[in-house]
Scaffold this motif. Structure first.
Motif, mmCIF file in Angstrom:
data_model
loop_
_atom_site.group_PDB
_atom_site.id
_atom_site.type_symbol
_atom_site.label_atom_id
_atom_site.label_comp_id
_atom_site.label_asym_id
_atom_site.label_seq_id
_atom_site.Cartn_x
_atom_site.Cartn_y
_atom_site.Cartn_z
ATOM 1 N N ARG A 38 141.317 -6.395 107.834
ATOM 2 C CA ARG A 38 141.118 -7.740 107.270
ATOM 3 C C ARG A 38 140.932 -7.673 105.762
ATOM 4 O O ARG A 38 141.472 -8.503 105.022
ATOM 5 N N VAL A 39 140.173 -6.700 105.314
ATOM 6 C CA VAL A 39 139.936 -6.539 103.875
ATOM 7 C C VAL A 39 141.239 -6.133 103.193
ATOM 8 O O VAL A 39 141.595 -6.678 102.146
ATOM 9 N N ARG A 40 141.975 -5.201 103.801
ATOM 10 C CA ARG A 40 143.255 -4.778 103.215
ATOM 11 C C ARG A 40 144.227 -5.947 103.130
ATOM 12 O O ARG A 40 144.906 -6.135 102.117
ATOM 13 N N MET A 41 144.301 -6.761 104.182
ATOM 14 C CA MET A 41 145.220 -7.902 104.168
ATOM 15 C C MET A 41 144.781 -8.933 103.138
ATOM 16 O O MET A 41 145.625 -9.540 102.470
ATOM 17 N N ALA A 42 143.480 -9.125 102.971
ATOM 18 C CA ALA A 42 142.986 -10.048 101.944
ATOM 19 C C ALA A 42 143.392 -9.547 100.562
ATOM 20 O O ALA A 42 143.742 -10.347 99.682
ATOM 21 N N CYS A 43 143.379 -8.236 100.359
ATOM 22 C CA CYS A 43 143.831 -7.666 99.079
ATOM 23 C C CYS A 43 145.299 -7.990 98.844
ATOM 24 O O CYS A 43 145.686 -8.370 97.730
ATOM 25 N N VAL A 44 146.114 -7.834 99.870
ATOM 26 C CA VAL A 44 147.537 -8.166 99.754
ATOM 27 C C VAL A 44 147.698 -9.628 99.361
ATOM 28 O O VAL A 44 148.452 -9.966 98.438
ATOM 29 N N GLU A 45 146.966 -10.505 100.046
ATOM 30 C CA GLU A 45 147.057 -11.935 99.739
ATOM 31 C C GLU A 45 146.636 -12.234 98.302
ATOM 32 O O GLU A 45 147.279 -13.035 97.618
ATOM 33 N N ARG A 46 145.580 -11.599 97.827
ATOM 34 C CA ARG A 46 145.117 -11.823 96.455
ATOM 35 C C ARG A 46 146.133 -11.287 95.458
ATOM 36 O O ARG A 46 146.405 -11.905 94.432
ATOM 37 N N LEU A 47 146.708 -10.110 95.733
ATOM 38 C CA LEU A 47 147.719 -9.556 94.831
ATOM 39 C C LEU A 47 148.946 -10.454 94.775
ATOM 40 O O LEU A 47 149.521 -10.672 93.703
#
Length: 85
Positions: A38-47
């Motif tokens: 979830r944290v990794r996917m949130a990083c992708v979304e923010r990037l």
């Protein structure tokens, strides 16, 4: 982000990051290696929310070439693929 907070805290912290802020692209890329998907996917979304996607590419290329860990490399690939589509 503290070194051992709960997943929800890390997730919420990532969502609060302004990807266009100074040094935040590098911070988000390093967080692509978080143990939580979830944290990794949130990083992708923010990037992907960066107003200048071309500013994200060099950090993603560096992560793909041997970033902080396999999670970072995998999710860098996801982010790079999404940014060009």
């Amino acid at each position: 982000v503290p070194s051992d907070p709960g997943e929800e805290f890390r997730y919420q912290a990532v969502l609060a990051i302004d990807p266009a802020g100074p040094g935040e692209v590098g911070r988000l890329v390093s967080l692509l290696d978080d143990p939580s998907w979830r944290v990794r996917m949130a990083c992708v979304e923010r990037l992907l929310a960066h107003p200048s996607p071309e500013a994200v590419v060099p950090a993603l290329v560096e992560a793909l070439a041997g970033g902080p860990g396999p999670g970072a490399r995998s999710f860098s690939w996801v982010c790079a693929a999404e940014s060009v589509s």
